[in-house]
Design an enzyme around this catalytic site. Structure first.
Site, PDB file in Angstrom:
ATOM      1  N   SER A 705       0.804  -1.224   0.000  1.00 51.06           N
ATOM      2  CA  SER A 705       0.000   0.000   0.000  1.00 51.06           C
ATOM      3  C   SER A 705       0.838   1.275   0.000  1.00 51.06           C
ATOM      4  O   SER A 705       0.293   2.368  -0.189  1.00 51.06           O
ATOM      5  CB  SER A 705      -0.946   0.007   1.208  1.00 51.06           C
ATOM      6  OG  SER A 705      -0.207   0.018   2.406  1.00 51.06           O
ATOM      7  N   LYS A 748      -7.032   3.764   8.243  1.00 48.82           N
ATOM      8  CA  LYS A 748      -6.077   4.719   7.681  1.00 48.82           C
ATOM      9  C   LYS A 748      -6.655   6.132   7.676  1.00 48.82           C
ATOM     10  O   LYS A 748      -5.962   7.112   7.989  1.00 48.82           O
ATOM     11  CB  LYS A 748      -5.684   4.292   6.275  1.00 48.82           C
ATOM     12  CG  LYS A 748      -4.839   3.023   6.225  1.00 48.82           C
ATOM     13  CD  LYS A 748      -4.558   2.584   4.796  1.00 48.82           C
ATOM     14  CE  LYS A 748      -3.701   1.315   4.767  1.00 48.82           C
ATOM     15  NZ  LYS A 748      -3.436   0.850   3.394  1.00 48.82           N
TER      16      LYS A 748
END
Length: 813
Positions: A705, A748
């Protein structure tokens, strides 16, 4: 053949008394033994010289022999058979050494048999058989004793006499008159023969004494046999004494028990064992066990009744029966099926957690429509401090069930789940059965805490044992090793908790319905602190709302400057610290009430622990802010890139995993192939080395990511333009510059919000995940969805304003 009718010691004594005490006199008075005489085979007996014995004869052959002997000189040879069971005796079946005897008396019986009394005269040796029909007749030689008149012979004689007298006292089968006979025998030869004739030894042993011509050898053999027989008698006496003592103890105990029984009956109490058995029988009936369990309990009760209470097995059996009768086989609590009331209870205890609350209410709705529904098996997964364990207690309170919590952290022994077999000392049932016994209900809320912390070693794998417990198709007949009968777990509501799903074995994960509990936003934490945490801590510290006031600004400052977590544990600790300091001031009389202000926190809680480093870290080119998912929720990640003269190598540091390293290489390859499109004028890649570093090097990092973040850091370095401090990003990069979706979007975004990020760049295919993001975060932050890396450039470098959403696409459902 003649059978032994027994020796007559009194006759032997008379015979010996009539004889002279000297050897010369013995020889003079001895009858003259003929050189030929009939031979009578005898079994089970060896007749010694000077001994009197009663024999019986029954066969026609033996009767003819006896008639001949009585008609002649009354002498016959008595020869022992080697095998007493033989019917047709041959010469080879007889010993060579025999005894010449005289028939003293004969008595004929009505059945044509005869009994006779014989007396041994001397030892003889059969030289040859001269006749076999109608009976044996042989030529014989008289064997004279070899006597050595020395001290050794005298010592052997005295020792044999003394030992045999001791033996008479110990052996009840030997008459006391034998002592008198032994004392009056002066001849060592006669003494040995007398003792040998009364010893309880075999025919072969007696035959060896008869064949011993040397008197000293004969006395040694007899002494050996006496000693052996004495050992047997002493052992028998010892055993008899022990048996007598045990019998005496048993009789005494029986007598006392009878007295106790009479006393108890007089007092109306009855027999303790009988009362215990009656109580257990009643409990077995009241427990309403399944047929198999009831059969086992009744069988064990029968075993218990036959055991002495002092037996070690008695305690084991009694403990097992106690478990059987106390388990909640048929005890079920009534569920609270009032859905609005259950919702109210869940809201009182916890804020948010909508997924969990909705799932419990759905269960209650179905339970209301279908009474025999099996209990659900749920798994709450989320960062520490998000309320996974406490929500289990709230669920039990909401639906009106008992609650039991079992921590699985560090459990390595399979017996913790299934129990030990009863053959082991100190065996116990597994903690599943123990928990059900403790709560007293077969349908509790059973929480298996920290299921991702299970271990395994040589004692077994507990996660494998849980496969049966957490399988609705199997747990209706759960088998505990100690219990050894099936127990129905299908009514139990199992709730497991975990911080991570990865450590849980796939087979076990497949049996559970996973519900994720993400971290809280700052506004949610403020609400939780005001509604739950501060009132709880005030109560625990003996304070009132009037004595201590904590404003919203103070709570926000604590969240921002003193905690960085997905849950609220550290927030609760800091609030507890404020309460303790307030309690100290109030208890000492310094103050009556305290109002905590934000500018006082550094005095009360110490220096600020966390700073927002976003603006400082991105003030120069080559630094990009990424988003990462951790066990504690989400976090921001700073990626730094720099260059130096070299040969075109790419260096990667910060304890990166293989996937992350490959993402960096893919980002570099993409940039070098798209220099013009990206507006990069730098071309001397072979003259410079490039270094990508991710701080916090002690923490391992991996995953794809951060691909777009590393690409942006390199592009910022090559363009020499810093990235905007309020922009963060996440996404996987390909060689063609495509941005692929990643996981952990909610965590996140919450981490970005905590860190002051206002714009987040996400993969286009992650747009659907915004449904799970709290509304306040979606209102305060901007989200840009991209499909390719080049779409990110205007956002990160500020050449294009991030779009402000006028119309909400996603809303809370």
């Amino acid at each position: 053949m003649a059978d032994n009718e027994g020796n007559d010691p009194s006759e032997a004594k008379i015979t010996l008394h009539q004889k002279s005490d000297t050897e010369d006199g013995d020889k003079a008075e001895k009858l003259k033994v003929p050189k030929e005489m009939p031979v009578l085979p005898v079994k089970d007996v060896v007749v010694f010289p000077n001994m009197v014995a009663a024999l019986s004869v029954a066969t026609e052959k033996d009767i003819k022999l006896l008639n001949h002997v009585l008609a002649a000189n009354r002498f016959l040879a008595l020869v022992a058979q080697k095998d007493k069971d033989l019917k047709a005796v041959k010469q080879s079946d007889l010993y060579d050494c025999a005894t010449a005897a005289v028939v003293l008396q004969m008595l004929r019986m009505p059945d044509n048999s005869a009994k006779m009394l014989v007396q041994g005269v001397s030892r003889i040796k059969i030289d040859e058989y001269i006749q076999t029909e109608p009976y044996f007749k042989a030529r014989v030689t008289v064997l004279e004793d070899i006597i050595e008149n020395d001290m050794e012979t005298e010592a052997l004689s005295r020792n044999a006499a003394d030992q045999f007298i001791r033996m008479i006292a110990m052996a009840p089968s030997l008459p006391e008159e034998l002592k008198i006979a032994i004392v009056n025998i002066d001849s060592p030869s006669r003494l040995a023969d007398m003792i040998a004739s009364h010893l309880n030894i075999g025919i072969s042993e007696k035959q060896t004494v008869l064949e011993a011509i040397n008197v000293k050898d004969r006395l040694q053999k007899v002494t050996t046999f006496i000693n052996s027989e004495m050992e047997v008698l002493e052992m028998a006496t010892k055993i008899q004494s022990q048996v007598k003592n045990e019998m005496g103890k048993g009789q005494r105990e029986y007598y006392l028990r009878q007295q106790l029984k009479a006393i108890q009956e007089e007092l109306g109490e009855g027999d303790e064992r009988a009362i215990e058995a009656k109580e257990l029988t009643t409990k077995i009936e009241e427990a309403k066990m399944p047929p198999e369990a009831k059969k086992e309990a009744e069988r064990e009760l029968i075993r218990l009744a036959k055991m002495p209470s002092s037996s070690a097995e008695y305690t084991v059996s009694r403990t097992y029966l106690d478990l059987l009768v106390t388990l909640p086989w048929s005890v079920t609590t009534t569920d609270n099926l009032d859905i609005p009331a259950a919702r109210k209870v869940l809201d009182e205890d916890h804020y948010d957690l909508e997924k969990v609350k909705e799932r419990i209410l759905e269960y209650l709705a179905v339970r209301k429509l279908k009474q025999d529904m099996k209990g659900p098996i749920l798994c709450f997964v989320g960062p520490p401090g998000t309320g996974k364990t406490s929500v289990g207690m709230s669920i039990a309170r909401a639906i009106g069930r008992k609650f039991f919590r079992m921590s699985l952290g560090g459990v390595r022994d399979e017996a913790e789940i299934r129990g030990h077999r009863r053959t082991y000392i100190g065996a116990l049932p597994g903690r599943i059965i123990q928990g059900l016994r403790k709560v007293g209900s077969n349908n509790p809320v059973f929480m298996l805490d920290e299921i991702d912390k299970l271990g395994a070693d040589f004692r077994g794998d507990p996660s494998a044992a849980l496969l049966e417990v957490l399988d609705p198709e199997q747990n209706h007949a759960f088998s505990d090793h100690y219990l050894d009968v099936p127990f129905d777990l299908s009514k139990v509501m199992f709730i497991t908790t975990a911080n991570l799903l990865d450590p849980i074995p796939p087979a076990l994960k497949d049996r559970m319905e996973v519900l994720e509990l993400p971290g809280y936003t700052a506004d949610e934490k403020v609400f939780i602190a005001k509604q739950f945490t501060i009132p709880k801590q005030l109560k625990e510290h003996g304070l009132t709302i009037e004595q201590l006031t904590i404003t919203d600004d103070v709570i926000k400052a604590i969240i921002r400057d003193y905690t960085r977590e997905a849950g609220i544990r550290n927030l609760e600790r800091e609030i507890a610290t404020l309460c303790r300091k307030a309690a100290k001031d109030i208890a000492s009389g310094e103050k009556k009430s305290i109002l905590v202000a934000a500018d006082m926190l550094h005095l009360l809680l110490g220096p600020i622990k966390f700073f927002s480093e976003v603006a400082d870290r991105t003030s120069e080119a080559g630094v990009a802010t990424g988003l990462a998912w951790t066990q504690a929720g989400g976090d921001i990640l700073f990626i730094e890139a720099t260059s130096m003269p070299g040969t075109g190598k790419l260096l990667l540091t910060g304890q990166l995993g293989d996937v992350m390293k490959e993402s960096a290489q893919a980002a570099m390859s993409y940039i070098r192939t798209k220099l013009r499109k990206l507006g990069i004028t730098f071309k001397d890649f072979n003259k410079y080395d490039f270094h990508i570093h991710i701080p916090a090097g002690a923490i391992p990092k991996d995953g794809p990511s951060a691909g777009v973040t590393m690409a942006m850091a390199l592009i910022s370095l090559l363009k020499e333009i810093p990235i905007l401090s309020y922009v963060a990003m996440t996404g996987e990069i390909t060689l063609r510059g495509r941005v692929l979706p990643v996981g952990g979007i909610k965590e996140k975004i919450l981490a970005a919000k905590r860190s002051g990020i206002t714009t987040v760049i996400l993969p286009k295919r992650n747009e659907k995940d915004l449904v799970e993001v709290p509304e306040n975060a979606k209102k305060e932050m901007n989200f840009v969805f991209v499909e390719k890396v080049d779409e990110m450039l205007p956002i990160v470098f500020g050449t294009k304003e991030p779009p402000v959403k006028k119309k909400r696409i996603f809303s809370k459902t």
